[in-house]
Design a protein around this motif. Structure first.
Motif, PDB file in Angstrom:
ATOM      1  N   UNK A   1       0.669  -1.143   0.176  1.00 47.05           N
ATOM      2  CA  UNK A   1       0.009   0.040   0.041  1.00 47.05           C
ATOM      3  C   UNK A   1       0.825   1.305  -0.014  1.00 47.05           C
ATOM      4  N   UNK A   2       2.187   0.976   0.367  1.00 48.84           N
ATOM      5  CA  UNK A   2       2.834   2.666   0.727  1.00 48.84           C
ATOM      6  C   UNK A   2       3.334   2.935  -0.807  1.00 48.84           C
ATOM      7  N   UNK A   3       3.325   2.149  -1.817  1.00 54.93           N
ATOM      8  CA  UNK A   3       3.795   2.596  -3.170  1.00 54.93           C
ATOM      9  C   UNK A   3       2.913   3.351  -3.840  1.00 54.93           C
ATOM     10  N   UNK A   4       1.467   3.397  -3.665  1.00 59.26           N
ATOM     11  CA  UNK A   4       0.556   4.011  -4.573  1.00 59.26           C
ATOM     12  C   UNK A   4       0.534   5.418  -4.164  1.00 59.26           C
ATOM     13  N   UNK A   5       1.028   6.134  -5.211  1.00 57.88           N
ATOM     14  CA  UNK A   5       0.845   7.643  -5.238  1.00 57.88           C
ATOM     15  C   UNK A   5       0.982   8.174  -6.503  1.00 57.88           C
ATOM     16  N   UNK A   6      -0.136   8.963  -7.019  1.00 58.64           N
ATOM     17  CA  UNK A   6      -0.277   9.513  -8.355  1.00 58.64           C
ATOM     18  C   UNK A   6       0.860  10.735  -8.426  1.00 58.64           C
ATOM     19  N   UNK A   7       1.179  11.112  -7.551  1.00 62.53           N
ATOM     20  CA  UNK A   7       2.239  12.357  -7.397  1.00 62.53           C
ATOM     21  C   UNK A   7       3.688  12.089  -7.617  1.00 62.53           C
ATOM     22  N   UNK A   8       3.959  10.685  -7.592  1.00 63.55           N
ATOM     23  CA  UNK A   8       5.415  10.399  -7.673  1.00 63.55           C
ATOM     24  C   UNK A   8       5.723  10.601  -9.353  1.00 63.55           C
ATOM     25  N   UNK A   9       7.029  10.742  -9.787  1.00 63.24           N
ATOM     26  CA  UNK A   9       7.335  10.597 -10.988  1.00 63.24           C
ATOM     27  C   UNK A   9       7.409   9.153 -11.572  1.00 63.24           C
ATOM     28  N   UNK A  10       7.295   9.186 -12.809  1.00 60.18           N
ATOM     29  CA  UNK A  10       7.155   7.511 -13.249  1.00 60.18           C
ATOM     30  C   UNK A  10       8.554   6.944 -12.893  1.00 60.18           C
ATOM     31  N   UNK A  11       9.642   7.323 -12.984  1.00 60.65           N
ATOM     32  CA  UNK A  11      10.794   6.513 -13.005  1.00 60.65           C
ATOM     33  C   UNK A  11      10.861   5.911 -11.284  1.00 60.65           C
ATOM     34  N   UNK A  12      10.314   6.991 -10.412  1.00 60.53           N
ATOM     35  CA  UNK A  12      10.255   6.710  -9.099  1.00 60.53           C
ATOM     36  C   UNK A  12       9.121   5.867  -8.652  1.00 60.53           C
ATOM     37  N   UNK A  13       8.226   5.826  -9.136  1.00 67.02           N
ATOM     38  CA  UNK A  13       7.127   4.909  -9.141  1.00 67.02           C
ATOM     39  C   UNK A  13       7.503   3.477  -9.397  1.00 67.02           C
ATOM     40  N   UNK A  14       8.079   3.433 -10.897  1.00 64.75           N
ATOM     41  CA  UNK A  14       8.322   2.034 -11.111  1.00 64.75           C
ATOM     42  C   UNK A  14       9.527   1.528 -10.319  1.00 64.75           C
ATOM     43  N   UNK A  15      10.410   2.482  -9.870  1.00 67.19           N
ATOM     44  CA  UNK A  15      11.228   1.814  -9.017  1.00 67.19           C
ATOM     45  C   UNK A  15      10.976   1.354  -7.716  1.00 67.19           C
ATOM     46  N   UNK A  16       9.934   2.221  -7.181  1.00 64.58           N
ATOM     47  CA  UNK A  16       9.399   1.739  -5.763  1.00 64.58           C
ATOM     48  C   UNK A  16       8.468   0.357  -5.936  1.00 64.58           C
ATOM     49  N   UNK A  17       7.737   0.183  -7.144  1.00 66.02           N
ATOM     50  CA  UNK A  17       6.645  -1.028  -7.437  1.00 66.02           C
ATOM     51  C   UNK A  17       7.890  -2.210  -7.777  1.00 66.02           C
ATOM     52  N   UNK A  18       8.998  -1.833  -8.319  1.00 67.85           N
ATOM     53  CA  UNK A  18       9.671  -2.996  -8.718  1.00 67.85           C
ATOM     54  C   UNK A  18      10.377  -3.509  -7.317  1.00 67.85           C
ATOM     55  N   UNK A  19      10.940  -2.794  -6.510  1.00 70.27           N
ATOM     56  CA  UNK A  19      11.346  -3.072  -5.410  1.00 70.27           C
ATOM     57  C   UNK A  19      10.517  -3.883  -4.354  1.00 70.27           C
ATOM     58  N   UNK A  20       9.157  -3.297  -4.454  1.00 71.23           N
ATOM     59  CA  UNK A  20       8.121  -4.139  -3.598  1.00 71.23           C
ATOM     60  C   UNK A  20       7.862  -5.596  -4.259  1.00 71.23           C
ATOM     61  N   UNK A  21       7.949  -5.467  -5.464  1.00 69.55           N
ATOM     62  CA  UNK A  21       7.580  -6.476  -6.431  1.00 69.55           C
ATOM     63  C   UNK A  21       8.737  -7.711  -6.169  1.00 69.55           C
ATOM     64  N   UNK A  22       9.858  -7.205  -6.546  1.00 68.92           N
ATOM     65  CA  UNK A  22      11.186  -8.198  -6.355  1.00 68.92           C
ATOM     66  C   UNK A  22      11.200  -8.665  -4.841  1.00 68.92           C
ATOM     67  N   UNK A  23      10.810  -7.968  -3.621  1.00 67.52           N
ATOM     68  CA  UNK A  23      10.834  -8.368  -2.419  1.00 67.52           C
ATOM     69  C   UNK A  23       9.560  -9.171  -1.990  1.00 67.52           C
ATOM     70  N   UNK A  24       8.452  -8.954  -2.795  1.00 68.67           N
ATOM     71  CA  UNK A  24       7.600 -10.025  -2.602  1.00 68.67           C
ATOM     72  C   UNK A  24       7.746 -11.320  -3.139  1.00 68.67           C
TER      73      UNK A  24
END
Length: 591
Positions: free
Chosen positions: A81-104
């Protein structure tokens, strides 16, 4: 070559051709090949079905069930849930989602990790008014990369570990994959977040068109639990959470009566009901974020033996028993332990309380209960469930219980106190006893096609190796690299394995490449572990096509991808994986 060698080459060649063709289910192809191999005498009769009892098959099945339990508990949602924010830039959003996805993906199956994160990523894309195609492919690739970190993250690691056990008497342990896997995952995530998404076709950067249809909106009642008197809460205080979850708060119900207007400044009290409007997934997510309950929640609490709850949507035809009556009149909750959570009425707002509203022909009902009771209640009410419109209800109050059970199982396996399949099986039993997964979900969670594929190919793979076919292929690779150093042979093995995995199932590729890698290592008189590790990495790296890995197939429709879009990001990523994984393998697993 002997008859058995020729027959096995022809059989596997036919299997690979049919898998690439893709017109026949891969589990049927594998099982048919097993039976044909038995008829030809290539597989001994006592070993025909031995693959289905192999520990690798059980581990994969148990990991999928545990993954479902963790998702049902909301444990994964806590992290995601902490990674969802429409205000983040695309690269930052992809990076956070990728880190969470890889960790899970390192702790649950990577397909399950993607299934949970994909809706969150698409919701973020919708709020940011951009195409989901820009972020879904990086997310898919990240979950594939993260699966390489641990034994249970991806099926190829499990297959390689069990093959090492069969060949040398000891499997790879839970975290033996971590040194190389972390290097590959970190490098890959940095690439997809900073550069990879920029390689996708330019049309993904255009602002997406508004959809011509929408999900049905339901009017629903959500019960307020205990409220702290020291920190009074108004209806307006919940508006930010409601906006984030795409839910509209349209009123407050107190003592059975609707408070006038939207009651924005009204202080919320324990036992009140919020009258909300939204689609089923949004209502369920808002209920969890705002720590609300559903009407009649006490009727669904059955201690440790209660089944997992689901939301289904069902339409009321004009001859349904409930037409002209309310769920309260029908005693739906007390007679069937099913709650009418919401009503959708062709875009018109429901005026009365949901449980007291008379149902009209064409109304779509949002019903909550266990799968068995929902089926019985739908038949009794005469309503028709809508295909594919089912939403799981998370048991967020058990999130830490689920995490603790999983952590104990993994710790016991790592410490050598329990065999990994036994530890995972104990975790499954614990989840079932705690009501995190129902009896039906235990079976629904398992990818039976993958189980049949693996169980069928294991005996064929053993026959392939015992007949000398693996040695023949190994000799061919060695002949091409006769004057080159061993690391060049390792690199060629990875390229061949990676190419096969782009077009074939990664488990099938792994089962064939594993014995070849050991034969090459034996011929070179070097350690077999780096070659097995190379096969594990290469088998998982299927980034060129949508058919090489299930995650790539899952995102194809929602992301709007074409077959030829994958290689744009996938080819440089595979080259990068080769460039970093070979030195890492040689460093952590010396020849």
């Amino acid at each position: 070559m002997t008859f058995d060698q020729i027959a096995l080459f022809v059989l596997f060649g036919t299997v690979f051709a049919l898998l690439v063709w893709g017109r026949i289910r891969f589990d049927l192809i594998a099982f048919g090949a097993l039976i044909l191999g038995a008829f030809l005498g290539l597989v001994p009769s006592e070993e025909i079905f031995s693959g289905f009892g192999h520990s690798a098959v059980m581990i994969i099945a148990l990991v999928l069930i545990v993954s479902r339990g963790l998702m049902n508990s909301g444990a994964v949602e806590l992290i995601a849930g902490v990674v969802i924010s429409a205000s983040r830039g695309l690269s930052r959003h992809i990076g956070l989602m990728a880190i969470v996805g890889a960790s899970l993906s390192a702790i649950i199956n990577n397909v399950a990790a993607l299934a949970l994160l994909m809706p969150l990523d698409m919701e973020a894309a919708k709020k940011a008014e951009r195409s989901p195609g820009l972020s879904l492919m990086p997310l898919s690739f990240a979950t594939i990369l993260g699966g390489m970190i641990t034994l249970i993250g991806t099926p190829p690691n499990i297959v390689i570990a069990q093959y090492r056990s069969d060949a040398f008497g000891a499997p790879f342990s839970m975290f033996d994959f971590a040194p190389v896997g972390l290097v590959v995952a970190v490098t890959g995530i940095a690439f997809v977040a900073l550069f990879g998404w920029r390689l996708l076709p330019r049309h993904f950067r255009d602002k997406p068109k508004q959809e011509s249809f929408a999900e049905s909106l339901y009017a629903a009642e959500l019960k307020v639990g205990e409220i702290s008197e020291e920190k009074p809460l108004t209806v307006g205080d919940l508006y930010p959470v409601a906006d984030e979850k795409d839910v509209a708060i349209i009123g407050l119900i107190r003592n059975g009566r609707r408070v006038r207007g939207f009651a924005r400044r009204e202080a919320i009290k324990s036992g009140d009901y919020l009258f909300v409007e939204g689609d089923p997934k949004a209502i369920e997510a808002f209920m969890g974020a705002a720590k609300l309950e559903f009407a009649g929640s006490e009727q669904h609490k059955g201690g440790l033996n209660n089944d997992a709850l689901s939301l289904i949507e069902a339409i009321a035809p004009d001859n349904a028993r409930i037409i002209g009556r309310s769920s309260f009149d029908m005693r739906l909750l007390y007679g069937h332990s099913v709650t009418l959570l919401g009503i959708s009425r062709q875009g018109r707002r429901v005026q009365k309380r949901v449980r007291h509203e008379e149902i009209r022909p064409g109304d779509v009902l949002l019903l909550l209960g266990t799968p068995e009771r929902l089926e019985s209640a739908c038949a009794w009410l005469g309503v028709l469930p809508l295909e594919g419109r089912k939403t799981g209800v998370m048991q967020r109050n058990k999130a830490w219980l689920a995490i603790a059970g999983f952590a104990v199982a993994i710790a016991a396996a790592v410490a050598g106190l329990a065999y990994l399949p036994v530890a995972l099986a104990a975790c499954v039993i614990f989840y079932a006893a705690a009501g995190l997964i129902s009896g039906s979900e235990v079976y629904q969670s398992v990818e039976w096609k993958v189980i049949v594929l693996l169980g069928s190919l294991i005996p064929l793979g053993q026959a392939f190796e015992e007949a000398g076919n693996a040695q023949l292929i190994a000799d061919g690779i060695l002949a091409l690299t006769s004057t080159a150093p061993a690391w060049v042979t390792l690199a060629i093995l990875m390229v061949v394995t990676m190419t096969l995995s782009d077009f074939l199932n990664n488990v099938a590729t792994c089962l064939i490449a594993a014995p070849i890698s050991v034969q090459i290592a034996n011929s070179l008189q070097v350690n077999s572990d780096p070659f097995l590790m190379a096969v594990a990495v290469a088998s998982s790296c299927a980034f060129l096509t949508p058919i090489g890995h299930k995650n790539n197939t899952i995102i194809m429709g929602p992301g709007g991808y074409r077959f030829g879009d994958y290689w744009r990001m996938g080819l440089p990523l595979e080259i990068l994986v080769l460039a970093v994984s070979i030195p890492a393998i040689l460093l952590f697993w010396p020849l």
